[in-house]
Scaffold this active site. Structure first.
Site, PDB file in Angstrom:
ATOM      1  N   THR A 184       2.387  14.118   1.005  1.00 58.65           N
ATOM      2  CA  THR A 184       1.741  12.844   1.917  1.00 58.65           C
ATOM      3  C   THR A 184       0.317  13.559   2.089  1.00 58.65           C
ATOM      4  O   THR A 184       0.147  14.738   2.348  1.00 58.65           O
ATOM      5  CB  THR A 184       2.254  11.620   2.740  1.00 58.65           C
ATOM      6  OG1 THR A 184       2.375  12.466   3.665  1.00 58.65           O
ATOM      7  CG2 THR A 184       3.316  10.891   2.989  1.00 58.65           C
ATOM      8  N   GLU A 329       5.097   7.255  -1.268  1.00 56.43           N
ATOM      9  CA  GLU A 329       6.380   7.569  -1.113  1.00 56.43           C
ATOM     10  C   GLU A 329       7.268   6.283  -1.408  1.00 56.43           C
ATOM     11  O   GLU A 329       7.674   6.172  -2.225  1.00 56.43           O
ATOM     12  CB  GLU A 329       6.848   6.169   0.470  1.00 56.43           C
ATOM     13  CG  GLU A 329       6.613   7.652   1.245  1.00 56.43           C
ATOM     14  CD  GLU A 329       4.581   7.867   1.660  1.00 56.43           C
ATOM     15  OE1 GLU A 329       3.662   7.761   1.424  1.00 56.43           O
ATOM     16  OE2 GLU A 329       5.291   8.086   2.822  1.00 56.43           O
ATOM     17  N   LYS A 435      -6.834  -3.601  17.901  1.00 59.69           N
ATOM     18  CA  LYS A 435      -6.734  -4.785  18.698  1.00 59.69           C
ATOM     19  C   LYS A 435      -7.341  -5.171  20.434  1.00 59.69           C
ATOM     20  O   LYS A 435      -7.367  -3.980  20.823  1.00 59.69           O
ATOM     21  CB  LYS A 435      -5.378  -3.704  19.699  1.00 59.69           C
ATOM     22  CG  LYS A 435      -4.069  -5.103  19.789  1.00 59.69           C
ATOM     23  CD  LYS A 435      -2.615  -4.255  19.852  1.00 59.69           C
ATOM     24  CE  LYS A 435      -1.647  -5.743  20.155  1.00 59.69           C
ATOM     25  NZ  LYS A 435      -0.211  -5.316  20.386  1.00 59.69           N
ATOM     26  N   TRP A 440      -5.150  -9.071  16.969  1.00 58.87           N
ATOM     27  CA  TRP A 440      -5.263  -7.761  16.306  1.00 58.87           C
ATOM     28  C   TRP A 440      -6.581  -8.498  14.947  1.00 58.87           C
ATOM     29  O   TRP A 440      -7.206  -8.989  15.329  1.00 58.87           O
ATOM     30  CB  TRP A 440      -4.597  -7.540  14.478  1.00 58.87           C
ATOM     31  CG  TRP A 440      -2.873  -7.167  15.208  1.00 58.87           C
ATOM     32  CD1 TRP A 440      -3.013  -6.277  16.999  1.00 58.87           C
ATOM     33  CD2 TRP A 440      -2.403  -7.120  14.919  1.00 58.87           C
ATOM     34  NE1 TRP A 440      -2.036  -5.492  16.602  1.00 58.87           N
ATOM     35  CE2 TRP A 440      -0.971  -5.958  15.683  1.00 58.87           C
ATOM     36  CE3 TRP A 440      -1.602  -6.974  13.523  1.00 58.87           C
ATOM     37  CZ2 TRP A 440       0.344  -5.492  15.055  1.00 58.87           C
ATOM     38  CZ3 TRP A 440      -0.272  -6.817  13.384  1.00 58.87           C
ATOM     39  CH2 TRP A 440       0.509  -5.795  14.142  1.00 58.87           C
TER      40      TRP A 440
HETATM   41  P1  AMP Z   1      -1.343   7.693  -0.524  1.00 61.21           P
HETATM   42  O1  AMP Z   1       0.481   7.883   0.282  1.00 61.21           O
HETATM   43  O2  AMP Z   1      -2.514   8.872  -0.033  1.00 61.21           O
HETATM   44  O3  AMP Z   1      -1.265   7.389  -1.333  1.00 61.21           O
HETATM   45  O4  AMP Z   1      -1.903   6.529   0.918  1.00 61.21           O
HETATM   46  C1  AMP Z   1      -1.041   5.297   1.251  1.00 61.21           C
HETATM   47  C2  AMP Z   1      -1.724   4.100   1.652  1.00 61.21           C
HETATM   48  O5  AMP Z   1      -2.748   4.158   1.191  1.00 61.21           O
HETATM   49  C3  AMP Z   1      -0.923   3.032   2.102  1.00 61.21           C
HETATM   50  O6  AMP Z   1      -0.224   2.833   2.472  1.00 61.21           O
HETATM   51  C4  AMP Z   1      -1.894   1.676   2.040  1.00 61.21           C
HETATM   52  O7  AMP Z   1      -2.681   2.408   3.804  1.00 61.21           O
HETATM   53  C5  AMP Z   1      -4.053   2.309   1.404  1.00 61.21           C
HETATM   54  N1  AMP Z   1      -3.160   1.630   0.320  1.00 61.21           N
HETATM   55  C6  AMP Z   1      -2.786   1.872  -0.728  1.00 61.21           C
HETATM   56  N2  AMP Z   1      -3.194   1.048  -1.468  1.00 61.21           N
HETATM   57  C7  AMP Z   1      -4.638  -0.254  -1.109  1.00 61.21           C
HETATM   58  C8  AMP Z   1      -4.848  -1.072  -1.623  1.00 61.21           C
HETATM   59  N3  AMP Z   1      -5.075  -1.795  -2.835  1.00 61.21           N
HETATM   60  N4  AMP Z   1      -5.446  -1.867  -0.702  1.00 61.21           N
HETATM   61  C9  AMP Z   1      -5.454  -1.214   1.116  1.00 61.21           C
HETATM   62  N5  AMP Z   1      -4.948   0.046   1.285  1.00 61.21           N
HETATM   63  C10 AMP Z   1      -4.182   0.589   0.290  1.00 61.21           C
END
Ligand code: AMP
Length: 541
Positions: A184, A329, A435, A440
């Protein structure tokens, strides 16, 4: 039924020999400087040599093999070749800081790393901190590359050319066996490893072919701008081979002129990238008049995609941007946003601006602070949880006792709503949500609305502590070249669009917004760089 049939990457490999498509790797040019297209049949032959090469390097089944490179032919070969050999492909993000690099390479215990020649210099200074590393294979030529104290250096071309020409006996693997590992982005604490099995990769790649998902099909030319170290380039390479679509790999130059040139030249039909890729590209193609007519659909995710961006592509270039949601994940694709059948005209936008509906085999639910169920009524928000065959059940070799996994579900860390007909709307990352007075405020929604202002190039909304309200929003705004706008103008703009108490107390004009290694707004770095706690909140209520 043949329930013991194994869903493995080897099945994807076997498609290569009969496929008629190929790989366009922009990094590989012929004598006249033109990029070379490698047929999948050629890739198939090279994979046998690669497997012999891995054996010559002493790689055993289950060993982790790192990659530290761009979207290239070699990377595609490693995507298929390493898992089918029985080893685990560990794609290392080329933008990690030194200490994170050392951490992930050591945590994975990579024995071999395949590295782009122009990235060797990043590994040289940490060579003595990588005790598990036995070999470094340089992709793209060794001439003039200083490999310092890196161990067992060899060129990729040499590895293949010195390998035997006969077929490699690829092993029969269990579908539950590990195939790939990705960490991650880890904006806080150490990055966490997610191990993908052969089965999860196979099922996820198949899912991308669904008409309500990415609808990839034979004959497509799939431009993967999303880096191959970012959640396996969202599975696009595997899905493309599976369906005999060409895959177009842009290499290291991801600036708008390069991407625009690739789209025009190779008549890309499908593209995948994060929102910043599309917004930077838009500014360029609007100026340059690039022909985007070959593009059928562009997939976009990784952070929220604004309606303004989607409409601009649709209205000015006839290109549909389709939003998807997922995370490292979750392999990643869990939802894809398409309006239901029969919805037309302006009405489609209320669907297309959501993160979409879950693709088959993915379950989603919302939970409250005490894990109580939150209704899927399109209004109530809670933490999004997901489960399904390509969703992680644990982090790789993680001692921290992370509580992200419970009850067969993954806690995503995203705050969201779900409508009765299953459309997901991400309200915020749990850690970015603001918040205020016990309620929120969605930084994502404020960013979407501010992006719609013609003067705004980019924006990030973050929280500042507030004695009365607990937290209040501050908007950090990058203006378009030559644009002039006052905080009052932006305030007015928002007042028409969001609740009055959501309107940020301050608008800070900045020249740039820091990004994470995968191109997302890095709010943590932004907060630090602005020393935001020193900002004086000036109530606008
Ligand atoms: P990563 O593991 O680096 O790909 O990050 C995942 C996170 O990116 C998710 O938990 C979201 O918070 C954000 N994310 C991915 N796709 C979207 C989307 N289409 N809209 C809003 N947030 C997103």
């Amino acid at each position: 039924m043949q329930d013991d049939y194994r869903l493995t990457v080897d099945h994807i490999r076997k498609h290569l020999a009969t496929n008629t498509g190929g790989v366009v790797s922009v990094e590989h040019v012929d004598e006249s400087g033109d990029p070379v297209r490698f047929s999948y049949a050629e890739v198939d032959r090279r994979l046998h040599r690669l497997a012999h090469g891995l054996r010559a390097l002493g790689v055993d089944e289950g060993d982790r093999v790192g990659t530290f490179t761009w979207n290239t032919l070699e990377h595609l070969e490693l995507f298929i070749g390493v898992p089918t050999y029985g080893a685990v492909l560990h794609t290392v993000n080329v933008r990690l800081f030194e200490d994170q690099l050392v951490y992930v390479i050591n945590h994975a215990e990579d024995r071999v790393i395949f590295v782009a020649s122009d990235l060797v210099a990043t590994l040289v200074p940490i060579a003595d901190q990588l005790p598990h590393l036995r070999h470094v294979v340089v992709c793209g030529g060794l001439d003039g590359v200083d490999t310092g104290a890196l161990p067992g250096v060899i060129g990729y071309d040499e590895l293949l050319s010195t390998a035997p020409d006969d077929d490699f006996a690829f092993p029969e693997l269990a579908e539950s066996q590990a195939a790939a590992l990705c960490f991650t982005s880890g904006t806080t604490g150490n990055p966490k490893g997610v191990l993908y099995s052969h089965r999860s990769i196979a099922l996820h790649a198949s899912s991308l072919l669904g008409v309500d998902s990415f609808a990839l099909r034979r004959g497509d030319r799939v431009l993967a701008v999303v880096p191959m170290f970012h959640v396996n380039a969202w599975g696009l390479p595997y899905a493309s081979v599976l369906i005999d679509a060409d895959i177009v790999l842009p290499g290291r130059d991801l600036r708008p002129p390069a991407i625009a040139g690739i789209i025009e030249r190779y008549r890309a039909t499908v593209m995948g990238g994060v929102p910043t890729v599309y917004s930077d590209l838009l500014a360029y193609v609007d100026r340059a008049g690039t022909d985007l007519s070959s593009l059928r659909e562009c997939f976009c995710g990784g952070s929220a995609v604004s309606e303004t961006l989607m409409r601009a592509y649709e209205e000015r270039h006839g290109v549909s941007i389709i939003q998807a949601w997922g995370m490292t994940e979750t392999s990643p694709v869990c939802t894809v946003s398409r309006a239901p059948a029969g919805v037309t005209g302006e009405d489609v936008w209320q669907y297309r601006t959501t993160q979409g509906r879950a693709v088959p085999w993915v379950d989603l639910r919302l939970v409250g602070d005490d894990d109580e169920p939150v209704p899927h009524d399109g209004r109530s928000s809670g933490e999004l949880e997901a489960r399904g065959p390509w969703i992680a059940a644990a982090y790789y070799a993680d001692e921290s006792g992370d509580d992200r996994f419970h009850d067969g579900w993954l806690r995503t860390g995203d705050i969201a709503t779900l409508s009765p007909d299953g459309f997901l709307r991400i309200v915020d990352r749990a850690k970015d949500v603001i918040k205020s007075g016990g309620e929120w405020i969605s930084s994502v929604e404020l960013e979407n609305q501010l992006t719609a202002h013609p003067a705004v190039q980019a924006v990030a909304v973050i929280a500042v502590p507030d004695a009365k309200w607990e937290e209040r929003p501050v908007a950090c705004v990058v203006l378009r070249d030559g644009a002039v706008v006052t905080p009052e103008d932006l305030r007015e703009h928002l007042l028409d669009r969001v609740a009055k108490w959501w309107v940020p107390d301050q608008f800070v004009f900045v020249s740039d917004i820091p990004r994470t290694g995968v191109g997302k707004l890095n709010k943590r770095a932004l907060r630090a760089s602005l020393a935001i706690t020193d900002l004086v909140a000036e109530p606008a209520r």
